[in-house]
Write an enzyme that holds these catalytic residues in place. Sequence first.
Site, PDB file in Angstrom:
ATOM      1  N   HIS A  23      29.398  19.214  28.933  1.00  0.00           N
ATOM      2  CA  HIS A  23      29.941  20.534  29.263  1.00  0.00           C
ATOM      3  C   HIS A  23      30.743  21.146  28.118  1.00  0.00           C
ATOM      4  O   HIS A  23      31.619  21.970  28.347  1.00  0.00           O
ATOM      5  CB  HIS A  23      30.800  20.451  30.533  1.00  0.00           C
ATOM      6  CG  HIS A  23      29.999  20.195  31.765  1.00  0.00           C
ATOM      7  ND1 HIS A  23      29.555  21.197  32.605  1.00  0.00           N
ATOM      8  CD2 HIS A  23      29.515  19.039  32.284  1.00  0.00           C
ATOM      9  CE1 HIS A  23      28.862  20.668  33.598  1.00  0.00           C
ATOM     10  NE2 HIS A  23      28.831  19.365  33.428  1.00  0.00           N
ATOM     11  N   HIS A  30      28.811   5.428  37.326  1.00  0.00           N
ATOM     12  CA  HIS A  30      28.874   6.287  36.148  1.00  0.00           C
ATOM     13  C   HIS A  30      29.663   5.583  35.043  1.00  0.00           C
ATOM     14  O   HIS A  30      30.186   4.488  35.243  1.00  0.00           O
ATOM     15  CB  HIS A  30      29.559   7.619  36.472  1.00  0.00           C
ATOM     16  CG  HIS A  30      28.673   8.602  37.164  1.00  0.00           C
ATOM     17  ND1 HIS A  30      28.371   8.510  38.499  1.00  0.00           N
ATOM     18  CD2 HIS A  30      28.026   9.706  36.713  1.00  0.00           C
ATOM     19  CE1 HIS A  30      27.577   9.515  38.844  1.00  0.00           C
ATOM     20  NE2 HIS A  30      27.345  10.253  37.771  1.00  0.00           N
ATOM     21  N   ASP A  86      19.813  15.668  39.375  1.00  0.00           N
ATOM     22  CA  ASP A  86      18.413  15.368  39.687  1.00  0.00           C
ATOM     23  C   ASP A  86      18.352  14.315  40.788  1.00  0.00           C
ATOM     24  O   ASP A  86      19.000  13.268  40.677  1.00  0.00           O
ATOM     25  CB  ASP A  86      17.703  14.812  38.454  1.00  0.00           C
ATOM     26  CG  ASP A  86      17.553  15.841  37.349  1.00  0.00           C
ATOM     27  OD1 ASP A  86      16.572  16.590  37.385  1.00  0.00           O
ATOM     28  OD2 ASP A  86      18.423  15.877  36.441  1.00  0.00           O
TER      29      ASP A  86
END
Length: 417
Positions: free
Chosen positions: A17, A104, A357
Amino acid sequence: MSTFGSAFRVTTYGESHCASVGAIIDGCPPGLQLTPQDIQIQLSRRRPGQSDLTTPRDEKDLVHVQSGLEHGVTLGTPIGLLVKNEDHRPKDYTETDLYPRPSHADWTYLEKYGVKASSGGGRSSARETIGRVAAGAIAEKYLRIAYGIEIVAFVSSVGKVHLPATVAPPSLVPTDGIEDNDEVPDALSSDFRKLLATVTRAEVDKHPTRCPHPETAERMTKRIIRAKDAQDSIGGTVTCVIRNVPSGVGEPVFDRFEAKLAHAMLSIPATKAFEIGSGFRGTEVPGSKHNDAFVRKANGVLGTATNWSGGVQGGITNGEDIYFRIGFKSPATISQAQETAQYDGTPGKLAARGRHDPCVVPRAVPIVESMAALVVMDQLLIQNARKTAASLLPPITTLPPTMITPKQLNTQNGHAV
């Protein structure tokens, strides 16, 4: 580190980002005719928002060439590539101030650096792969022009939905006396081997799943939609074939060709497995049935009757098609609330926001192709340097006839390598 390759070096930069992502490519040969569109083709295949099966993040991923190119020709100097992040939403990740997201890299990056990107996955995000894909597109154009090398990847499974003949049918797997039964079916069927030899990207891209088998592609779609509707995710595998790589390429012992491929593929986010040739199936086949016998091909070149080795023997390419498979885990970001813990260990419930996704394998296809191109490009440039250095020496006349002289080594399979 963020650099891959020795002779063809690619350094990627950027977080998921931040303002932009991209790459610096050093070692690209001068004189290659190149346009931004040559690069954009693969970036557009990788971009988000392509169908209902992918994340709705709307990024155009337009490449801007910053250096190393003039009048449509590479200069041999570093090529700078930039892609702007335009549809990023850092506000979707405020929960990561309190929670490391399950599976993650939030926690591990914080443990390593003592600080982490506050939104998205930072450098661990698949957004980083834009630089790889852009660099791979350049390598691939050179390989295609100079050697006629073709690289095609496709989705071979989603969840338990497999493209036919990539795994042994249950009816062929013995259920009793398995330790004494050597009648194991071929690691890959003849139909699948034919697919590896002939499949094209146009065929792969006919379906959003990027599976070249229409019936299986429809089943994969249903499986991905089922995961998406349940606010869940599902994994899968990508198979890749590289055609027309000259024999004799690879750097034993630590930089064996398949080792560099494994390194490249397992550096892609969400990967969990790699196999080349017959892979794990080959462990169940006796050597008498698994060995690749040598034969003289129609073109007069020595080759193998089968190719369970996947085009690589002793870490060096043998001129056959190189094929391998990569396993991608189910995406870690799901919209379901998950029982987990905050950074201080306090139990809690995390409901992730953001766009993701439900299955990464359709968009992983060009990433796999690009990393394969980077490996082949780097290894060929190293081999070319060795052959050129050897060709400058005077001929050796004292070698026994069983040894090959450097002069003879300068040409293999009709290519100067």
